[in-house]
Motif scaffolding. Structure first.
Motif, PDB file in Angstrom:
ATOM      1  N   ALA A  81       0.821  -1.214   0.000  1.00 54.17           N
ATOM      2  CA  ALA A  81       0.000   0.000   0.000  1.00 54.17           C
ATOM      3  C   ALA A  81       0.853   1.262   0.000  1.00 54.17           C
ATOM      4  CB  ALA A  81      -0.939  -0.007   1.201  1.00 54.17           C
ATOM      5  N   HIS A  82       2.110   1.152   0.460  1.00 50.62           N
ATOM      6  CA  HIS A  82       2.984   2.330   0.563  1.00 50.62           C
ATOM      7  C   HIS A  82       4.181   2.255  -0.387  1.00 50.62           C
ATOM      8  CE1 HIS A  82       0.612   3.218   4.127  1.00 50.62           C
ATOM      9  NE2 HIS A  82       0.885   2.002   4.593  1.00 50.62           N
ATOM     10  N   GLN A  83       4.253   1.193  -1.192  1.00 55.20           N
ATOM     11  CA  GLN A  83       5.378   1.052  -2.113  1.00 55.20           C
ATOM     12  C   GLN A  83       5.096   1.776  -3.420  1.00 55.20           C
ATOM     13  OE1 GLN A  83       5.884  -3.187  -2.489  1.00 55.20           O
ATOM     14  NE2 GLN A  83       7.223  -3.326  -0.697  1.00 55.20           N
ATOM     15  N   LYS A  84       6.129   2.397  -3.958  1.00 56.32           N
ATOM     16  CA  LYS A  84       5.996   3.052  -5.264  1.00 56.32           C
ATOM     17  C   LYS A  84       5.908   2.015  -6.376  1.00 56.32           C
ATOM     18  CE  LYS A  84       6.155   6.233  -8.463  1.00 56.32           C
ATOM     19  NZ  LYS A  84       4.988   7.099  -8.752  1.00 56.32           N
ATOM     20  N   GLU A  85       6.696   0.935  -6.244  1.00 59.96           N
ATOM     21  CA  GLU A  85       6.657  -0.140  -7.226  1.00 59.96           C
ATOM     22  C   GLU A  85       6.160  -1.418  -6.560  1.00 59.96           C
ATOM     23  OE1 GLU A  85      10.305  -0.738  -9.278  1.00 59.96           O
ATOM     24  OE2 GLU A  85      10.162   1.145 -10.413  1.00 59.96           O
ATOM     25  N   VAL A  86       5.239  -2.105  -7.239  1.00 60.60           N
ATOM     26  CA  VAL A  86       4.682  -3.358  -6.721  1.00 60.60           C
ATOM     27  C   VAL A  86       4.880  -4.437  -7.772  1.00 60.60           C
ATOM     28  CG1 VAL A  86       2.587  -4.560  -6.013  1.00 60.60           C
ATOM     29  CG2 VAL A  86       2.972  -2.195  -5.282  1.00 60.60           C
ATOM     30  N   GLU A  87       5.606  -5.498  -7.397  1.00 58.21           N
ATOM     31  CA  GLU A  87       5.837  -6.600  -8.336  1.00 58.21           C
ATOM     32  C   GLU A  87       4.705  -7.608  -8.218  1.00 58.21           C
ATOM     33  OE1 GLU A  87       9.419  -9.640  -9.768  1.00 58.21           O
ATOM     34  OE2 GLU A  87       9.671  -8.406  -7.969  1.00 58.21           O
ATOM     35  N   LEU A  88       4.182  -8.025  -9.362  1.00 62.66           N
ATOM     36  CA  LEU A  88       3.085  -8.986  -9.405  1.00 62.66           C
ATOM     37  C   LEU A  88       3.612 -10.357  -9.809  1.00 62.66           C
ATOM     38  CD1 LEU A  88       0.348  -6.864 -11.223  1.00 62.66           C
ATOM     39  CD2 LEU A  88       0.629  -7.214  -8.764  1.00 62.66           C
ATOM     40  N   PHE A  89       3.204 -11.380  -9.080  1.00 62.43           N
ATOM     41  CA  PHE A  89       3.595 -12.750  -9.393  1.00 62.43           C
ATOM     42  C   PHE A  89       2.357 -13.526  -9.859  1.00 62.43           C
ATOM     43  CE2 PHE A  89       6.498 -11.154  -6.172  1.00 62.43           C
ATOM     44  CZ  PHE A  89       7.734 -11.443  -6.727  1.00 62.43           C
ATOM     45  N   GLY A  90       2.550 -14.360 -10.861  1.00 64.61           N
ATOM     46  CA  GLY A  90       1.429 -15.109 -11.411  1.00 64.61           C
ATOM     47  C   GLY A  90       0.717 -14.381 -12.521  1.00 64.61           C
ATOM     48  N   ALA A  91       1.288 -13.282 -12.989  1.00 61.91           N
ATOM     49  CA  ALA A  91       0.726 -12.536 -14.104  1.00 61.91           C
ATOM     50  C   ALA A  91       1.792 -12.404 -15.185  1.00 61.91           C
ATOM     51  CB  ALA A  91       0.244 -11.158 -13.653  1.00 61.91           C
ATOM     52  N   SER A  92       1.398 -11.897 -16.337  1.00 58.25           N
ATOM     53  CA  SER A  92       2.322 -11.687 -17.453  1.00 58.25           C
ATOM     54  C   SER A  92       2.200 -10.244 -17.926  1.00 58.25           C
ATOM     55  CB  SER A  92       1.987 -12.632 -18.613  1.00 58.25           C
ATOM     56  OG  SER A  92       0.696 -12.339 -19.118  1.00 58.25           O
ATOM     57  N   TYR A  93       3.251  -9.755 -18.576  1.00 54.37           N
ATOM     58  CA  TYR A  93       3.209  -8.383 -19.081  1.00 54.37           C
ATOM     59  C   TYR A  93       2.127  -8.231 -20.150  1.00 54.37           C
ATOM     60  CZ  TYR A  93       4.470  -4.095 -21.491  1.00 54.37           C
ATOM     61  OH  TYR A  93       4.425  -2.865 -22.080  1.00 54.37           O
ATOM     62  N   ILE A  94       2.008  -9.242 -21.029  1.00 56.16           N
ATOM     63  CA  ILE A  94       0.976  -9.164 -22.080  1.00 56.16           C
ATOM     64  C   ILE A  94      -0.410  -9.048 -21.447  1.00 56.16           C
ATOM     65  CG2 ILE A  94      -0.154 -10.451 -23.938  1.00 56.16           C
ATOM     66  CD1 ILE A  94       2.546 -11.656 -24.644  1.00 56.16           C
ATOM     67  N   GLY A  95      -0.658  -9.891 -20.450  1.00 51.86           N
ATOM     68  CA  GLY A  95      -1.960  -9.862 -19.800  1.00 51.86           C
ATOM     69  C   GLY A  95      -2.184  -8.586 -19.005  1.00 51.86           C
ATOM     70  N   LEU A  96      -1.160  -8.144 -18.257  1.00 56.36           N
ATOM     71  CA  LEU A  96      -1.298  -6.945 -17.433  1.00 56.36           C
ATOM     72  C   LEU A  96      -1.534  -5.712 -18.285  1.00 56.36           C
ATOM     73  CD1 LEU A  96      -1.221  -5.654 -14.624  1.00 56.36           C
ATOM     74  CD2 LEU A  96       1.262  -5.357 -14.929  1.00 56.36           C
ATOM     75  N   LYS A  97      -0.795  -5.568 -19.353  1.00 52.78           N
ATOM     76  CA  LYS A  97      -0.950  -4.402 -20.217  1.00 52.78           C
ATOM     77  C   LYS A  97      -2.365  -4.358 -20.813  1.00 52.78           C
ATOM     78  CE  LYS A  97       1.133  -1.847 -24.052  1.00 52.78           C
ATOM     79  NZ  LYS A  97      -0.180  -1.523 -24.640  1.00 52.78           N
ATOM     80  N   ALA A  98      -2.861  -5.515 -21.268  1.00 51.83           N
ATOM     81  CA  ALA A  98      -4.210  -5.559 -21.849  1.00 51.83           C
ATOM     82  C   ALA A  98      -5.264  -5.206 -20.804  1.00 51.83           C
ATOM     83  CB  ALA A  98      -4.479  -6.942 -22.431  1.00 51.83           C
TER      84      ALA A  98
END
Length: 396
Positions: A81-98
């Motif tokens: 909640a307080h981080q500027k960058e949050v890494e997502l696991f179990g997702a893909s860049y193609i899916g996230l961007k869409a």
């Protein structure tokens, strides 16, 4: 200073005190468009999502509004909640961007190259509208080549809508699919029993379903333990008695071990055929016709008021065509008879075989129609009717 100040004009009394609400119809779309422009310019973005070493800037408030996943992340005290960058696991860049593009632009582009990634990411981030769009896309893509893969996909992500659609596809094409290697090797026990138990399963006759069941059971030796559970869904009494004795019983005995206890199904069916008059009380799920359709019937009766002729028609109303269709003739013309449907059988009791309603025309006969073999069967006469009309215990 005082001299330069403009005097305030008094409010005229002619302005109404009534209220009126004005609506800015495209306000939400313009706000979303402006937020999207800010995102592309990197303005006021307070979070960067990182996946596959790629970065996607966004606004926390928009993510929290559209995603239960992000709403929980930002409100229940998680460190993200307080981080500027949050890494997502179990997702893909193609899916996230869409998905993020959809949240800002309200448009989702799906194709065979990105559908898996988009579905995976949308399900992870709990953006259910995107999941619904993915299901709709996949429903239109279901074919004999991919239905098992899509069924597995539906199971992984608990996509009940897609799973139900594929079930319907399999039921409609069961006669073809059930004999393919993919089906016989990969369809689950639970799904097979579900299809064999359905009233909507495609089949020419019960032999087809039995053959499909036996082929599935004999694909792997360990499946013999499931034989009773599978064959419990076959409607053996719908198979003619001669076929049960000369074709079905030898096949079951040769393909399945005696320990499977499946011969009892055949014995039950043969006993059912041997006890024709007792069949109404022997009804169970295996004796039922494979149909869920209900029909409105008319049976016999007078052709018209002025005509002496009686009818022997049994007709049903075809709702789709809006017309009556002849099913089968009665064993004899009847009027003023009793009609009942019990256990899937049609019963015709008593009545008159002419327009003369006196005792000479009264009938004590009871007939039963079996729709499985399209046959009327004469059963025991109605004793009560005989006594009422003086056929028994009468001196004359």
């Amino acid at each position: 200073m005082e001299g330069t100040r403009q005097s305030r004009i008094c409010r005229p009394h002619k302005i109404s005190e009534s209220s009126k609400v004005y609506r800015w119809d495209d306000h939400s779309s313009l706000v979303l468009q402006s937020l999207n422009e800010q995102r592309h310019r990197g303005l006021f973005c307070d979070i960067v999502l990182v996946v596959d070493e790629q970065r996607v800037p966004a606004h926390r408030n928009l993510l929290a509004v559209c995603s239960d996943y992000f709403n929980s992340m930002f409100t229940i005290g998680m460190r993200e909640a307080h981080q500027k960058e949050v890494e997502l696991f179990g997702a893909s860049y193609i899916g996230l961007k869409a998905v993020v593009d959809f949240l800002y632009g309200s448009e989702l582009s799906l194709d065979g190259g990105n559908i898996d990634y988009v579905l995976e990411t949308a399900h992870l981030l709990q953006i259910w509208k995107v999941v619904d769009f993915c299901c709709e896309y996949l429903e239109n893509e279901v074919s004999e080549e991919n239905y098992l893969y899509l069924q597995e996909l539906a199971s992984i992500y608990n996509l009940k809508r897609l799973d139900s659609y594929i079930d319907s596809f399999i039921l409609q094409n069961f006669g073809t699919l059930s004999f393919t290697p993919d089906f016989l090797q990969n369809i689950s026990l639970q799904k097979l029993c579900q299809y064999l138990d359905s009233s909507n399963v495609q089949q020419e006759c019960e032999h087809d379903l039995l053959q499909a069941a036996l082929q599935w059971l004999t694909q792997y030796p360990e499946r013999e333990n499931e034989a009773y559970q599978v064959l419990d869904n076959i409607h053996f009494p719908l198979i003619p008695k001669s076929d049960l004795l000369h074709r079905v019983k030898p096949a079951v005995c040769s393909l399945l071990p005696k320990e499977a206890n499946c011969e009892g199904f055949i014995e039950e069916a043969v006993n059912y055929h041997n006890n024709v008059t007792a069949q109404p009380v022997l009804q169970n799920k295996r004796t039922a016709l494979r149909t869920s359709e209900e029909r409105l019937l008319f049976v016999g009766g007078e052709v018209s008021e002025r005509c002496l002729e009686l009818s022997d028609d049994t007709c049903f109303l075809d709702i789709r065509k809006g017309q009556w269709v002849a099913e089968t003739p009665l064993p004899a013309r009847r009027s003023h008879h009793c009609v009942a449907v019990l256990g899937g059988f049609i019963f015709i009791a008593g009545g008159s075989f002419s327009r003369d309603n006196g005792g000479d025309a009264a009938s004590n006969l009871l007939y039963r129609y079996d729709p499985r073999c399209n046959q009327w069967i004469k059963t025991d006469p109605t004793q009560a009717l005989e006594q009422e009309n003086g056929y028994e215990g009468h001196d004359n």
